[in-house]
Structure formats: C-alpha cells, structure tokens
Design an enzyme around this catalytic site. Structure first.
Site, PDB file in Angstrom:
ATOM      1  N   ARG A 143       0.819  -1.205   0.000  1.00 37.56           N
ATOM      2  CA  ARG A 143       0.000   0.000   0.000  1.00 37.56           C
ATOM      3  C   ARG A 143       0.850   1.250   0.000  1.00 37.56           C
ATOM      4  NH1 ARG A 143      -3.976  -0.708   4.280  1.00 37.56           N
ATOM      5  NH2 ARG A 143      -5.068  -1.659   2.552  1.00 37.56           N
ATOM      6  N   TYR A 144       1.946   1.207   0.739  1.00 37.65           N
ATOM      7  CA  TYR A 144       2.829   2.368   0.849  1.00 37.65           C
ATOM      8  C   TYR A 144       4.039   2.139  -0.061  1.00 37.65           C
ATOM      9  CZ  TYR A 144       0.272   3.221   5.254  1.00 37.65           C
ATOM     10  OH  TYR A 144      -0.672   3.445   6.208  1.00 37.65           O
ATOM     11  N   ARG A 147       7.252   0.112   1.765  1.00 39.53           N
ATOM     12  CA  ARG A 147       7.150  -1.028   2.688  1.00 39.53           C
ATOM     13  C   ARG A 147       5.968  -1.925   2.333  1.00 39.53           C
ATOM     14  NH1 ARG A 147       5.517   3.731   4.467  1.00 39.53           N
ATOM     15  NH2 ARG A 147       4.003   4.037   6.139  1.00 39.53           N
ATOM     16  N   CYS A 156      -3.237 -18.228  14.318  1.00 38.07           N
ATOM     17  CA  CYS A 156      -2.901 -17.560  15.570  1.00 38.07           C
ATOM     18  C   CYS A 156      -3.123 -18.554  16.703  1.00 38.07           C
ATOM     19  CB  CYS A 156      -3.813 -16.361  15.840  1.00 38.07           C
ATOM     20  SG  CYS A 156      -3.516 -14.951  14.776  1.00 38.07           S
ATOM     21  N   CYS A 160      -8.606 -13.040  18.373  1.00 38.39           N
ATOM     22  CA  CYS A 160      -9.266 -11.864  18.936  1.00 38.39           C
ATOM     23  C   CYS A 160     -10.557 -11.659  18.159  1.00 38.39           C
ATOM     24  CB  CYS A 160      -8.383 -10.635  18.777  1.00 38.39           C
ATOM     25  SG  CYS A 160      -6.709 -10.891  19.362  1.00 38.39           S
ATOM     26  N   CYS A 163     -10.732  -9.097  15.201  1.00 40.46           N
ATOM     27  CA  CYS A 163      -9.603  -9.191  14.258  1.00 40.46           C
ATOM     28  C   CYS A 163      -9.901  -8.525  12.914  1.00 40.46           C
ATOM     29  CB  CYS A 163      -9.247 -10.653  14.018  1.00 40.46           C
ATOM     30  SG  CYS A 163      -7.916 -10.860  12.817  1.00 40.46           S
ATOM     31  N   ARG A 165      -8.413  -9.130  10.258  1.00 41.69           N
ATOM     32  CA  ARG A 165      -8.353 -10.138   9.191  1.00 41.69           C
ATOM     33  C   ARG A 165      -9.207 -11.352   9.501  1.00 41.69           C
ATOM     34  NH1 ARG A 165      -2.966  -8.427   9.426  1.00 41.69           N
ATOM     35  NH2 ARG A 165      -2.969  -6.501   8.218  1.00 41.69           N
ATOM     36  N   ASP A 323     -11.385  -1.293  13.386  1.00 42.88           N
ATOM     37  CA  ASP A 323     -11.793  -1.373  11.975  1.00 42.88           C
ATOM     38  C   ASP A 323     -13.229  -1.889  11.861  1.00 42.88           C
ATOM     39  OD1 ASP A 323      -9.285  -0.548  11.027  1.00 42.88           O
ATOM     40  OD2 ASP A 323      -8.493  -2.592  11.148  1.00 42.88           O
ATOM     41  N   ASP A 360      -7.201   3.328  10.343  1.00 37.84           N
ATOM     42  CA  ASP A 360      -6.749   2.724   9.092  1.00 37.84           C
ATOM     43  C   ASP A 360      -7.932   2.939   8.143  1.00 37.84           C
ATOM     44  OD1 ASP A 360      -4.968   1.433   7.423  1.00 37.84           O
ATOM     45  OD2 ASP A 360      -4.505  -0.120   8.905  1.00 37.84           O
ATOM     46  N   LYS A 367      -3.023   4.415   7.184  1.00 38.25           N
ATOM     47  CA  LYS A 367      -3.248   4.916   8.538  1.00 38.25           C
ATOM     48  C   LYS A 367      -3.262   6.440   8.537  1.00 38.25           C
ATOM     49  CE  LYS A 367      -1.005   0.840  10.411  1.00 38.25           C
ATOM     50  NZ  LYS A 367      -0.635   0.203   9.115  1.00 38.25           N
TER      51      LYS A 367
HETATM   52  C1  LIG Z   1       0.194  -0.714   8.916  1.00 42.87           C
HETATM   53  C2  LIG Z   1       0.706  -1.080   7.625  1.00 42.87           C
HETATM   54  C3  LIG Z   1       2.055  -0.858   7.302  1.00 42.87           C
HETATM   55  C4  LIG Z   1       3.039  -0.248   8.261  1.00 42.87           C
HETATM   56  O1  LIG Z   1       2.707   1.080   8.542  1.00 42.87           O
HETATM   57  P1  LIG Z   1       3.623   1.958   9.504  1.00 42.87           P
HETATM   58  O2  LIG Z   1       2.866   3.222   9.714  1.00 42.87           O
HETATM   59  O3  LIG Z   1       4.927   2.151   8.808  1.00 42.87           O
HETATM   60  O4  LIG Z   1       3.800   1.173  10.774  1.00 42.87           O
HETATM   61  C5  LIG Z   1       2.468  -1.210   6.026  1.00 42.87           C
HETATM   62  N1  LIG Z   1       1.617  -1.740   5.135  1.00 42.87           N
HETATM   63  C6  LIG Z   1       0.329  -1.943   5.422  1.00 42.87           C
HETATM   64  C7  LIG Z   1      -0.560  -2.502   4.361  1.00 42.87           C
HETATM   65  C8  LIG Z   1      -0.175  -1.630   6.668  1.00 42.87           C
HETATM   66  O5  LIG Z   1      -1.463  -1.857   6.949  1.00 42.87           O
END
Ligand SMILES: *Cc1c(COP(=O)(O)O)cnc(C)c1O
Length: 406
Positions: A143-144, A147, A156, A160, A163, A165, A323, A360, A367
């Site tokens: 998404r980002y 990362r 798990c 929870c 959850c 997911r 969520d 989120d 986020k």
């Molecule tokens: C939460 C999340 C991250 C990590 O986000 P940070 O703000 O860097 O901790 C990366 N990818 C996805 C899809 C996420 O939901």
C-alpha cells in the site's frame, strides 16, 4: 579514615539490581497454577511452560469452554454458529487470565464470541481496509511506496474477536512456504521496498526453522533495510519466547517487533519475562492496541496499559480506532472517545507512553493520524497554540520567509 568506612558501607548496597522477575517456574501463587491444577491436572510444569503443549491444548470448542467458564446466553448462542465466523481458540495460559463468571470482563470479551458478532451494521465490510485489492501477489499487501505487509501464516494461537483479518485467519491453512516464494520474488524485484512487515496470523506461532528460513531469505535481499514482525504471542503465548527463538531472531537485526496488547491484565509476570528476553536481545519493541468499547476505552485503563508497557520496555506505537469489520459494532467507540483518551495522555505523562492514535482508512487509504486540535488560531504573525492544560500560548511564526519586525 572515617571517609573510607562510609565508602565501604555504600559499596555494600550494589547499584542497579535487576528488577526483572526470575525465570520459570513462577511463584506457586501465580493464578495460572491454580487454574492449571483445576482444569489441566495432568499437565506438568514442563508441559505448561512448553508452547507446543499450549497450542495442542487450546480451547476451541463450546464443550471445552463451558467447562472452564460459566457461559452466558449470548456466548452460548454465538458458539452455535461457530464455523460461520472467526473460529474460537484460546491458549490455556490466556484462558487462565479470563474470568470464569463475569462475561463483561475485558479479556473475556476479547476472546469469547458473543452473539453481537452475528449482527452486521451499516458501513461494516468484509475487507474494510481494501487489502485484497492492494495485493500484487497472494499474501502480500503493498500500500505504501517503501514497505510491504507480508501475511506469512493464517494461524494464531488465540483469535481476537475484533480481528481486522477475520475474513482470512484461522482457516486451517497455517503457513505455506510454497506461497512465500512469490512474495519473496516480488520483494526482490522491487528495490523501492526497504521495510518488510511480517504479519498474518501470528508469525511467531511458526516453528523456529521456518521463521529462520524466511528471515534469512529476506536478509539476502540487499534493499530490505528493516524487518518487522507483528505479533500477539508475548501476551497470549509467552512460553513461545524461548532462548532459542530469541537467539535466532537476533541474527536478523535490525529486526523490530510490534506487540498487540489490549489491556493491562495481560501484563503478567509471564508476559513481562517474554518482553524482557526480547528487549535484552536488542529487539526494539513497540505496541499496537485497538480501542475497544467497554474493554480499554477509559483513560484510567489506557494509562495503566501504556505505563505498564513502558515499564517492560515496549514503546506504545499505535492506538487504532477499531476497523469496521462485519459484526464489530459492539466493539467500536466514537472517535471522540479516542481523542479524549489521547488528550488525557499527551503532556500529562511521558511522551514515550503516548501512542499515535490512527484510523486505518476504509477503502485502503492507509493509517491516518487523529490529533486533537492544538493550533487554535493566528494573530498577525503569532500562531496560537493550546497546551495540554488547555492554556493558549503564542509562537512567533515566520510567514512567507524571514520577516523583520517593522
Ligand atoms: C500498517 C501497515 C504498514 C506499516 O505502517 P507503519 O505506519 O509504517 O507502521 C504497512 N503496510 C500496510 C498494508 C499496513 O497496513
């Protein structure tokens, strides 16, 4: 001479004694021991402290659960639908922390299904974060830009009820190394990815060898600068944090851990021991907490949780607005409540004990931080700022580059 005697006396009190609890076994007064003798009378000390024994003896059925706790009508009805929703699983260790007679106890509500789960409210979705559509290969969410979220298992030790997911975890698929290959190939082919977040499911439920292999493969990719693991294991299965696991994890620094924590009642001697071992291995620990109605949505509870975490060297990282997954209305709080809690922490306590409060974003926006308004206005060049006590202060801001007082 006189001074020398004083010096010797001071030396008798050695500085910096370790305040950490001793290693296993814990004191016979530990609540888990009474619980164990009652519900698992055949379990030895070694069994109870063995994470594999804990996994083999998870509470996964209405029948087993009913022997341990006095089920309410709502809990009993919910269990009739088990299989349709997120499965039930609770480690014996975590079950020992659950109240047998109070169905409103926070830890019990996080793990024992209630009939409210079956009610779908407006705005709730199967995949609210739109993860499936940001998934270039199965099990990877990108998404980002820099990362990725790598869902390495669907398993798990304990599920929870809120959850994120729920749609995909606990489907008895476990981990699947064949599937990892595609995700690893994607990461290797995308040099922009400098941070890989392992989640699931709970990666720390996997055997050391599998995790070792996976971390080793990630470390071979030169552009992967940091690896993170998202887990609830130190809270629900602290026995898993063994010297062998910690020694293996240490090989892959910089490795960070985000620990899912919900309530101060989780911060037992066992959880403390687990976090101590991880922190001593140089693994920076952060926490992730979901704001949950009637469970941790009070300033007093949240303050205790955050203070408890910093005491065991876990930096509160995220406080999530819950969520809107299907059947989550009974867990969700108004955002105003979260802002009120945030405001009650920020400035009133150590900055290290204050998490980022985020939503989120439904639809896959990522986020988004929620911060109470602190900029209250402007007067000429002065920025008007509200502090934690509600008092307003001025900061001589520079608008459009350096300006000189005329
Ligand atoms: C939460 C999340 C991250 C990590 O986000 P940070 O703000 O860097 O901790 C990366 N990818 C996805 C899809 C996420 O939901």
């Amino acid at each position: 001479m006189q001074q020398k005697v004083v010096y010797v006396e001071e030396q008798e009190e050695p500085p910096g004694r370790c305040p950490c609890p001793d290693a296993f076994p814990f004191s016979p007064l530990s609540p888990s021991l009474t619980f164990r003798q009652r519900h698992f009378p055949l379990a030895t000390d070694n069994d109870w402290h063995d994470w594999r024994w804990q996994l083999r003896n998870r509470i996964t059925s209405l029948k087993k659960l009913g022997r341990i706790i006095d089920l309410s009508d709502s809990e009993r009805q919910a269990m009739a639908f088990n299989g349709a929703t997120l499965p039930l699983a609770i480690t014996p260790y975590y079950a020992s922390l659950i109240s047998p007679d109070d169905s409103s106890q926070p830890l019990r509500r996080t793990m024992v299904p209630s009939v409210n789960e079956l009610l779908v409210s407006q705005g709730e979705e199967h995949d609210p974060l739109g993860e499936d559509k940001h998934s270039p290969v199965p099990g990877l969410v990108h998404r980002y830009p820099d990362r990725v979220l790598f869902l390495v298992t669907d398993y798990c030790s304990s599920y929870c009820r809120y959850c994120t997911r729920s749609r995909m975890v606990g489907r008895r698929k476990g981990y699947n190394p064949a599937r990892w290959q595609k995700a690893l190939a994607y990461i290797a082919a995308n040099p922009g990815i400098r941070d890989v977040l392992l989640s699931g499911g709970d990666p720390l439920t996997m055997p050391d060898e599998q995790l070792d292999w996976l971390l080793g493969r990630l470390r071979q990719i030169p552009h992967v600068e940091m690896i993170r693991i998202g887990t609830k294991t130190p809270m629900v299965l602290p026995q898993r944090i063994t010297p062998e696991l910690v020694a293996m994890l240490k090989k892959y620094h910089p490795l960070w851990l985000s620990i899912h924590c919900t309530h101060p009642d989780e911060l037992t001697p066992e959880a403390t021991q687990a976090c101590t071992m991880l922190a001593d291995a140089g693994i920076p620990l952060g926490s992730q907490t979901v704001l949950l109605s009637g469970i941790n949505d009070s300033l007093e509870t949240m303050r205790r949780l955050m203070h408890g975490l910093v005491k065991i060297r876990v930096k509160p990282y995220y406080l999530y607005q819950c969520d809107p997954i299907l059947g989550s209305a009974h867990f969700r709080t108004p955002v105003a409540k979260g802002l009120e809690i945030y405001q009650g922490l920020r400035g009133h306590t150590s900055g290290y004990a204050v998490p980022n409060y985020v939503i989120d974003a439904p639809g896959g926006g990522g986020k988004i931080p929620l911060i109470p308004e602190t900029v209250v206005g402007r007067e000429g060049n002065d920025l008007l700022l509200r502090n934690y006590e509600g008092k307003v202060y001025r900061y001589p801001d520079i608008i459009g580059g350096a300006s000189r007082a005329s």
